[in-house]
Enzyme design. Structure first.
Site: not given
Ligand code: TYM
Length: 344
Positions: A122, A206, A209
């Site tokens: 990032k 991957k 967004k």
């Molecule tokens: P974020 O907002 O990037 O993504 C949300 C969730 O979607 C999953 N994800 C995917 N799963 C499968 N294939 C993909 N291409 C894909 N892209 C995204 C992510 O793995 C995630 O589960 N750091 C986290 C948010 C967060 C969090 C937490 C999660 C903050 N605190 C505590 C769990 C527990 C994040 O940026 O997710």
């Protein structure tokens, strides 16, 4: 790093996860996370939040942020989360996340954070221009999880390293403050074919967004025609589909489309291959488009319906925030006492 038997923790089982309000939600978020949340709420006490404090580690327009939080909440509800069962809340409404994160900043080691691959991706070539928050982001994530003493964290595969860090922080805190069973060492729930959905334009990247090409992803708010068009345009190869998973190796786009079909249909990739073996993408893609529209169409429609009534979404969030603050308070109080803060 420290290690410790997970069996030491004997508190109740709890689920916690969150999604950042930093752009349109896509199929990867849905299959890797949202679908699992809805399923787990029937099995364990469940906390699902909108990670707005994580989102501001990169610039977010203040005029849009609160609405983005509502949109993620609408996606949660449209995917089947029930606010009577699960506690749904905005992260920033529970200041204890930030307080615990500070304490954890003093537990985590620089060397641990230096290894985080997501920061490297990032921050890109100019890491000196990245916010400090982006660097310590995984520490805040550990606080999110451990504040509720969550034992199970449903996430996509890309979050696995952050979960390992969470376990390291929990183990070091328990060790340093001589409270061996205080924090659980939570498990990442990353099983299933939806855990790593790849871009429709490049099977080695991957689905994300932040990909500049909107054709690389299926957004939950895409209209059915657009979903079908994106699948038609998805990158593939000229070979027919093989009979076994082994023969799919080296064909990342084909593997991804089969995986998407399997995850949407609640089947394994092997079962899907058995059905389509020998067929080309000309036959497979229309079937996949039909399935994607059937599964995603109602989610998008329900999100639109919910977003037309923001006051109702706000009521869900306010009630969830109150419950979350109550659940977080004892952990924070006890953590302050263990650390030795004045008055704790
Ligand atoms: P974020 O907002 O990037 O993504 C949300 C969730 O979607 C999953 N994800 C995917 N799963 C499968 N294939 C993909 N291409 C894909 N892209 C995204 C992510 O793995 C995630 O589960 N750091 C986290 C948010 C967060 C969090 C937490 C999660 C903050 N605190 C505590 C769990 C527990 C994040 O940026 O997710």
């Amino acid at each position: 790093m420290t290690d410790q038997a997970p069996a030491a923790y004997s508190g109740p089982q709890r689920v916690l996860s969150g999604v950042q309000p930093s752009g349109a939600l896509h199929l990867g978020n849905y299959l890797g996370a949202l679908v699992k949340f809805a399923r787990l709420q029937h099995e364990m006490d469940t906390f699902i939040f909108v990670a707005d404090m994580h989102a501001i580690t990169v610039w977010q327009d203040p005029k849009l942020l609160a609405n983005q939080v509502r949109e993620i909440t609408a996606a949660y509800l449209a995917s089947g989360l029930d606010p009577e069962k699960a506690t749904i809340f905005p992260q920033s409404a529970v200041p204890a996340h930030a307080e615990l994160a500070w304490i954890f900043n003093c537990v985590a080691r620089l060397g641990w954070l230096d290894r985080m691959t997501q920061f490297k991706e990032k921050s890109g070539k100019h890491k000196e221009r990245a916010s400090v928050g982006l660097y310590t982001y995984p520490v805040l994530q550990a606080a999110d999880i451990l504040l509720y003493k969550a034992t199970h964290v449903p996430v996509g595969d890309d979050q696995r390293q952050h979960l390992e860090l969470t376990r390291d922080i929990a183990a070091k805190f328990n060790h340093d403050f001589e409270a061996p069973a205080f924090f659980p060492l939570p498990d990442a729930l990353t099983q299933g074919p939806g855990s790593r959905i790849m871009s429709l334009r490049d099977g080695t990247a991957k689905m994300s967004k932040s990909d500049p090409s909107d054709n690389s992803r299926l957004n939950l708010l895409d209209e059915p025609d657009l979903v079908a068009q994106k699948i038609r345009k998805a990158k593939t190869d000229p070979e027919p589909l093989p009979e076994t998973l082994d023969e799919l190796k080296g064909r990342p786009e084909a593997e991804n489309l089969i995986g998407i079909y399997a995850a949407l249909d609640g089947r394994s990739s092997a079962e899907v291959l058995a059905e389509f073996a020998g067929q080309g993408f000309g036959a497979f893609k229309p079937k996949l488009a039909e399935l994607a529209v059937e599964k995603l169409g109602p989610v998008g429609a329900e999100m639109r319906r919910l977003m037309a009534d923001p006051a109702e979404i706000d009521r869900v969030l306010a009630k969830g925030a109150e419950r979350a603050r109550e659940a977080a308070a004892p952990t924070l109080a006890e953590t302050r006492r263990l650390v030795g803060f004045w008055g704790a």
